[in-house]
Design a protein around this motif. Structure first.
Motif, PDB file in Angstrom:
ATOM      1  N   TYR A 579      52.800  51.461  48.484  1.00 48.20           N
ATOM      2  CA  TYR A 579      53.564  52.644  48.108  1.00 48.20           C
ATOM      3  C   TYR A 579      54.989  52.533  48.649  1.00 48.20           C
ATOM      4  CZ  TYR A 579      48.818  54.513  47.559  1.00 48.20           C
ATOM      5  OH  TYR A 579      47.505  54.709  47.190  1.00 48.20           O
ATOM      6  N   ALA A 580      55.926  53.105  47.909  1.00 45.06           N
ATOM      7  CA  ALA A 580      57.288  53.286  48.385  1.00 45.06           C
ATOM      8  C   ALA A 580      57.496  54.772  48.613  1.00 45.06           C
ATOM      9  CB  ALA A 580      58.296  52.756  47.364  1.00 45.06           C
ATOM     10  N   VAL A 581      57.865  55.153  49.838  1.00 46.07           N
ATOM     11  CA  VAL A 581      57.976  56.569  50.197  1.00 46.07           C
ATOM     12  C   VAL A 581      59.417  56.883  50.586  1.00 46.07           C
ATOM     13  CG1 VAL A 581      55.586  56.792  50.921  1.00 46.07           C
ATOM     14  CG2 VAL A 581      57.283  56.052  52.579  1.00 46.07           C
ATOM     15  N   THR A 582      59.787  58.110  50.418  1.00 48.06           N
ATOM     16  CA  THR A 582      61.176  58.517  50.647  1.00 48.06           C
ATOM     17  C   THR A 582      61.439  58.918  52.085  1.00 48.06           C
ATOM     18  OG1 THR A 582      60.599  60.776  49.948  1.00 48.06           O
ATOM     19  CG2 THR A 582      61.463  59.254  48.265  1.00 48.06           C
ATOM     20  N   GLU A 583      60.396  59.250  52.846  1.00 43.89           N
ATOM     21  CA  GLU A 583      60.570  59.662  54.229  1.00 43.89           C
ATOM     22  C   GLU A 583      59.886  58.658  55.155  1.00 43.89           C
ATOM     23  OE1 GLU A 583      59.149  63.595  54.765  1.00 43.89           O
ATOM     24  OE2 GLU A 583      60.309  64.431  53.085  1.00 43.89           O
ATOM     25  N   PRO A 584      60.444  58.453  56.359  1.00 47.34           N
ATOM     26  CA  PRO A 584      59.839  57.498  57.298  1.00 47.34           C
ATOM     27  C   PRO A 584      58.408  57.900  57.654  1.00 47.34           C
ATOM     28  CG  PRO A 584      62.048  58.112  58.015  1.00 47.34           C
ATOM     29  CD  PRO A 584      61.683  59.045  56.897  1.00 47.34           C
ATOM     30  N   VAL A 585      57.532  56.908  57.709  1.00 45.02           N
ATOM     31  CA  VAL A 585      56.114  57.138  58.001  1.00 45.02           C
ATOM     32  C   VAL A 585      55.769  56.539  59.349  1.00 45.02           C
ATOM     33  CG1 VAL A 585      53.758  56.632  57.270  1.00 45.02           C
ATOM     34  CG2 VAL A 585      55.496  57.189  55.565  1.00 45.02           C
ATOM     35  N   ASP A 586      55.122  57.325  60.190  1.00 47.17           N
ATOM     36  CA  ASP A 586      54.569  56.809  61.443  1.00 47.17           C
ATOM     37  C   ASP A 586      53.226  56.140  61.106  1.00 47.17           C
ATOM     38  OD1 ASP A 586      52.994  56.645  63.902  1.00 47.17           O
ATOM     39  OD2 ASP A 586      54.613  57.796  64.823  1.00 47.17           O
ATOM     40  N   ILE A 587      53.190  54.830  61.201  1.00 49.46           N
ATOM     41  CA  ILE A 587      52.009  54.086  60.769  1.00 49.46           C
ATOM     42  C   ILE A 587      50.790  54.456  61.591  1.00 49.46           C
ATOM     43  CG2 ILE A 587      51.024  51.781  60.485  1.00 49.46           C
ATOM     44  CD1 ILE A 587      53.115  52.444  58.442  1.00 49.46           C
ATOM     45  N   GLU A 630      42.564  58.499  45.441  1.00 51.87           N
ATOM     46  CA  GLU A 630      43.464  59.649  45.363  1.00 51.87           C
ATOM     47  C   GLU A 630      43.602  60.329  46.731  1.00 51.87           C
ATOM     48  OE1 GLU A 630      41.949  62.180  42.364  1.00 51.87           O
ATOM     49  OE2 GLU A 630      42.585  60.900  40.684  1.00 51.87           O
ATOM     50  N   ARG A 631      42.506  60.368  47.488  1.00 55.22           N
ATOM     51  CA  ARG A 631      42.572  60.966  48.828  1.00 55.22           C
ATOM     52  C   ARG A 631      43.499  60.167  49.732  1.00 55.22           C
ATOM     53  NH1 ARG A 631      36.686  60.692  50.600  1.00 55.22           N
ATOM     54  NH2 ARG A 631      37.487  61.611  52.517  1.00 55.22           N
ATOM     55  N   ILE A 632      43.447  58.852  49.633  1.00 50.81           N
ATOM     56  CA  ILE A 632      44.342  58.020  50.437  1.00 50.81           C
ATOM     57  C   ILE A 632      45.786  58.222  49.999  1.00 50.81           C
ATOM     58  CG2 ILE A 632      45.025  55.614  50.830  1.00 50.81           C
ATOM     59  CD1 ILE A 632      42.119  54.914  51.103  1.00 50.81           C
ATOM     60  N   GLN A 633      46.007  58.335  48.694  1.00 50.94           N
ATOM     61  CA  GLN A 633      47.361  58.558  48.198  1.00 50.94           C
ATOM     62  C   GLN A 633      47.900  59.898  48.691  1.00 50.94           C
ATOM     63  OE1 GLN A 633      48.576  59.455  43.860  1.00 50.94           O
ATOM     64  NE2 GLN A 633      48.757  57.224  44.040  1.00 50.94           N
ATOM     65  N   ASP A 634      47.051  60.918  48.714  1.00 51.72           N
ATOM     66  CA  ASP A 634      47.479  62.224  49.221  1.00 51.72           C
ATOM     67  C   ASP A 634      47.850  62.136  50.702  1.00 51.72           C
ATOM     68  OD1 ASP A 634      47.079  63.337  46.737  1.00 51.72           O
ATOM     69  OD2 ASP A 634      45.057  64.065  47.203  1.00 51.72           O
ATOM     70  N   ALA A 635      47.080  61.343  51.466  1.00 49.01           N
ATOM     71  CA  ALA A 635      47.390  61.190  52.887  1.00 49.01           C
ATOM     72  C   ALA A 635      48.747  60.526  53.083  1.00 49.01           C
ATOM     73  CB  ALA A 635      46.297  60.363  53.573  1.00 49.01           C
ATOM     74  N   VAL A 636      49.042  59.534  52.267  1.00 51.02           N
ATOM     75  CA  VAL A 636      50.350  58.873  52.363  1.00 51.02           C
ATOM     76  C   VAL A 636      51.460  59.837  51.971  1.00 51.02           C
ATOM     77  CG1 VAL A 636      51.760  56.967  51.491  1.00 51.02           C
ATOM     78  CG2 VAL A 636      49.324  56.613  51.912  1.00 51.02           C
ATOM     79  N   ARG A 637      51.214  60.626  50.935  1.00 47.65           N
ATOM     80  CA  ARG A 637      52.226  61.582  50.467  1.00 47.65           C
ATOM     81  C   ARG A 637      52.511  62.639  51.529  1.00 47.65           C
ATOM     82  NH1 ARG A 637      49.867  62.825  46.206  1.00 47.65           N
ATOM     83  NH2 ARG A 637      50.983  61.452  44.730  1.00 47.65           N
ATOM     84  N   SER A 638      51.486  63.035  52.261  1.00 44.64           N
ATOM     85  CA  SER A 638      51.697  64.056  53.293  1.00 44.64           C
ATOM     86  C   SER A 638      52.590  63.550  54.426  1.00 44.64           C
ATOM     87  CB  SER A 638      50.343  64.498  53.863  1.00 44.64           C
ATOM     88  OG  SER A 638      49.720  63.436  54.569  1.00 44.64           O
ATOM     89  N   HIS A 639      52.648  62.237  54.618  1.00 46.43           N
ATOM     90  CA  HIS A 639      53.495  61.669  55.670  1.00 46.43           C
ATOM     91  C   HIS A 639      54.840  61.202  55.142  1.00 46.43           C
ATOM     92  CE1 HIS A 639      50.681  61.394  59.133  1.00 46.43           C
ATOM     93  NE2 HIS A 639      49.755  61.385  58.182  1.00 46.43           N
TER      94      HIS A 639
END
Length: 866
Positions: A579-587, A630-639
């Motif tokens: 995934y490419a996300v717009t906000e920094p993610v704490d791994i 989809e649940r994993i994608q939602d978790a990534v989106r939340s971060h």
């Protein structure tokens, strides 16, 4: 002060000084799981001859794996992505571009006859067909050291055509050398006519497989069909030529390759010296890397025999090693193209790594406290020796440029246990000597002498396994073998040299030498006396232990078949999401949230940023349903806020079929080598007992993980190998005492001797197990999900291994000896056979037994008389 002590002390000082310098000046290379590395995505390309399919992809994967191993990259990760892509992750690579170049080369190697030059006669820069830029393979590399004859038509000092501005011949990339030439048939060789320069050269299509390529000097040459290929090469190695003063590549052919090579060079040798037809072209990926002439002393029709040749020339060391690597690893079935190259983060989170470091430190402190409490001043000596072990082992790891990973840490955990075990063996033997009335100093020196054989045998058996894993296995299993080998060698040095120097220094001090209590000589005396008084008959109750072990084995096997195995993604493959996300993610936080969703072992990595500045996150999981994805994608989106799915594909296992096969082959070879060693040092019955006890431990551990539904992955494999090493090491210590006592008590039944040996080594067995368990229990409690399973496997393995060493291995050996008794050699030299009577300890109760000079006899049944 003896000279031997002075030399030992000097060696310790030099080694510690060098190791300390290495530790503070050299950086450590951490693996993908601890630091991350370089990721290269390759895509397989179709050719006119071969379309990409599953078989082609698998063969490409294995060739790439061999190349990565040959590059010296420890514990890489390679896995298929879809049908055409392969992901290669390399830890600790300092030059990703160089690695990419070597990995991605097709490496199609072929040996062609040269049919002639292919020059345009109208070109004013063209040379006569007879001119030859390459130097014939004579000179220093020719057999017998004879130089190639010079051209008689040249004036003295005149250089042949093709020389450079300085008058030197054009640089030769290779010369072909004959190890042993045979006599040629009588008669003059018939010259090969050159092509008519006025006749236009046919195109490659008109010629079938004939090709025109520029040679290593840029001159176009005509090549005939390949006479042999890289498939005929058995091995290739880069070596420095002491005589020639440069680097070369030695090639050995396999099967009919040697015959084909002799035919090719024999046909070329029929052309006169200087003619193009006397040359042989070595082509790698459509590039002529060498086109030397066959040496003048190679006979027409005979050629270069012996099944080997040498490529020499103006190679640098790196060029020679790269060429040897490509030849040795083999050609890729199809070309590959680099699609992406990036830096990836560690597969283990920073929290897990920090927790593991804290757990190891806390466990180490608890181990040292235990040693201080039980051995007093000797515990301090052991702690200092362990510190020296850690510094030296770490320095050796740095010196070998090895990569430290979780499986590597497993190897060091086992080696730390062996280092502690070596000290405990010495201390316990010293206590036994002191119990006979000796003073502290002679007791300590005798402790080293009496413990030497047990330390040597236990370490050698483990080193045999480690070396076998290194030479025959690949990937993480090979990395385990490397770190375990380092740990074993350094642990022996730590125990036999460092600890001895410290002890000899200590016992020269009167305040220590005259206070046995200060060095812990009295600690544990009650436990030993209790064993001597009660004298439990372990071997005599072998049927009970066999029943217990049999029940555990049945339960384990039922668990394997009833519950099955929960294979990790290393074995089965799974989904890959990027995934490419717009906000920094704490791994670490994302890893915790995904674990809470039911995927605690998902591999989550930061893979850098894209061209738009967005952070990229890669997640590998077992194969998922659409809802779970989809649940994993939602978790990534939340971060990470808004996201774009860059990849959503199935990827193959990182531990492929060939790796599993090679690991199993390496394991069985290691067991066979250990069995052979123990048969030589002890007897085949002892070796069989040790191997059966090891299988007992392995089956129980695997069955327990099956019942618990724990993942069987690369981490578990590392733990399993550690358990195998620990089990064999523990059993060898017991058998070493049996052998020692047997030589002193040749008239006693073996069952009684084995029982007493098990009781005498029991304090050492318990103390070694406790010392190792301190680290593992803290790792289990503080290490996080991945390290918890790792620690659990080792805890179970050590507990079961301790049980099997005492209650299974010795009874099995005694049972085998009762069926096939060994000849007993008496002091007079006569030989007899003594059966191993079960239950001998009870039958001889009340009779004192001799234990040899300088030893205190155990009074059987004395506890009951009181």
């Amino acid at each position: 002060m003896s000279s031997s002590f002075v030399w030992r002390a000097l060696v310790v000082l030099v080694v510690l000084a060098g190791a300390t310098f290495m530790v503070f000046t050299e950086p450590v290379r951490l693996g993908l799981d601890l630091r991350g590395g370089t990721q290269i995505v390759l895509e397989l390309q179709d050719t006119e001859q071969q379309e990409v399919d599953d078989d082609t992809a698998e063969r490409t994967l294995e060739v790439l794996r061999r190349r990565v191993d040959a590059l010296g990259v420890a514990e890489p990760t390679l896995q298929r992505q879809g049908t055409r892509r392969i992901i290669v992750e390399l830890p600790g690579v300092t030059d990703p571009e160089e690695a990419e170049n070597v990995i991605g080369r097709t490496a199609q190697l072929a040996f062609h006859p040269v049919l002639g030059l292919a020059l345009d006669p109208g070109d004013p820069g063209s040379e006569a067909p007879g001119s030859e830029p390459d130097v014939p393979a004579g000179g220093e590399d020719a057999p017998g050291g004879e130089e190639a004859p010079t051209d008689p038509e040249l004036a003295p000092g005149e250089e042949p055509a093709g020389g450079d501005a300085a008058g030197r011949p054009v640089a030769t990339l290779a010369s072909l050398v004959l190890d042993s030439a045979q006599e040629a048939p009588a008669g003059e060789p018939e010259p090969v006519e050159d092509a008519d320069p006025d006749v236009p050269e046919p195109s490659p299509d008109d010629r079938g497989e004939e090709r025109i390529l520029p040679d290593d000097t840029g001159m176009p040459i005509r090549l005939g069909p390949a006479a042999l290929t890289g498939d005929h090469v058995a091995s290739a190695a880069a070596r420095f030529d002491d005589l020639g003063g440069g680097w070369r590549v030695d090639i050995d052919f396999r099967g009919e390759g040697g015959t084909l090579w002799a035919q090719l060079t024999g046909e070329a040798a029929c052309a006169p010296p200087g003619e193009p037809q006397r040359r042989v072209a070595i082509v790698l990926d459509d590039d002529v890397i060498s086109s030397p002439q066959v040496a003048v002393d190679v006979q027409c029709g005979v050629g270069i025999t012996g099944g080997s040749t040498v490529i020499t020339g103006n190679f640098t060391q790196a060029e020679a090693q790269e060429l040897a690597l490509l030849i040795r690893a083999g050609a890729l079935p199809v070309p590959v193209e680099t699609i992406a190259q990036s830096t990836v983060g560690p597969t283990l989170g920073e929290t897990a790594i920090a927790n593991s470091i804290r757990a190891v430190i806390l466990g180490g402190i608890l181990t040292i406290v235990f040693l201080l409490a039980y051995y007093r001043f000797l515990g301090l000596v052991a702690a200092l020796a362990l510190g020296a072990y850690g510094v030296i082992a770490y320095a050796v790891l740095l010196g070998l440029d090895a990569v430290l990973t979780l499986p590597g840490i497993a190897g060091f955990v086992l080696a730390i246990g062996m280092a502690v075990d070596g000290n405990i063996l010495v201390f316990e033997r010293a206590k036994e000597e002191h119990a006979t009335g000796r003073q502290v100093r002679p007791s300590m020196l005798a402790g080293f002498q009496r413990a030497f054989s047990a330390i040597a045998d236990s370490n050698i058996t483990t080193l045999i396994a480690a070396a076998t894993l290194f030479f025959f296995a690949t990937g993480a299993v090979r990395g385990f073998g490397v770190t375990l080998s380092i740990g074993v060698v350094v642990s022996m040095f730590s125990t036999l040299v460092v600890t001895r120097v410290l002890i000899e220094i200590a016992v020269r001090i009167g305040a220590i030498r005259n206070r046995p209590a200060l060095v812990g000589m009295k600690v544990g005396h009650r436990f030993r006396r209790l064993l001597a008084e009660r004298r439990p008959d372990i071997v005599g109750r072998s049927k009970l232990w066999f029943a217990v072990s049999g029940l555990l084995l049945v339960l384990a096997v039922v668990g394997m078949f009833a519950r099955g195995f929960n294979w990790g993604i290393e074995f089965t493959g799974g989904n890959l999401f990027e995934y490419a996300v717009t906000e920094p993610v704490d791994i670490d936080e994302l890893r915790s949230d995904i674990a809470a969703l039911g995927f605690p072992r998902a591999v989550i990595q930061d893979t850098g940023v894209d061209e738009q500045g967005r952070q990229r996150v890669t997640i590998r999981t077992p194969e998922l349903s659409e809802g779970d994805a989809e649940r994993i994608q939602d978790a990534v989106r939340s971060h990470g806020g808004q996201l774009e799915t860059l990849q959503d594909e199935f990827v193959g296992p990182t531990i492929g079929q060939e790796l599993r096969q090679r690991a199993l082959i390496a394991l069985f070879i290691a067991l066979g080598a250990q069995l052979l060693y123990m048969a030589i040092r002890f007897r085949w019955t002892y070796g069989t007992g040790a191997v059966l006890a090891m299988f007992h431990d392995v089956v129980i551990l695997i069955g327990l993980f099956a019942w618990m539904g724990k993942l069987i992955d690369g981490v578990f494999v590392a733990a399993l190998l550690t358990v195998i090493g620990y089990s064999v090491n523990d059993t060898v210590v017991v058998f070493d005492r049996v052998r020692e006592e047997r030589l002193k008590r040749i008239r006693d039944p073996l069952a009684e001797v084995a029982n007493d040996a098990a009781l005498e080594t029991l304090p050492r067995t318990v103390n070694t197990g406790l010392s190792t368990l301190f680290i593992l229990v803290t790792l289990f409690m503080l290490g996080g999900e991945t390290l918890t399973d790792f620690a659990l496997a080792l805890i179970v393995g050590i507990v079961v291994g301790t049980y099997s060493s005492v209650f299974a291995a010795s009874p099995v050996a005694v049972a085998l000896e009762s069926r096939w008794p060994a000849p007993v050699r008496h002091a007079s030299g006569s030989v007899s056979r003594q059966p191993a009577t079960a239950g001998g300890a009870r039958k001889r109760a009340g009779a004192a037994r001799g234990t040899g000079a300088g030893r205190q006899p155990i009074k059987p049944g004395s506890g009951k008389k009181r």
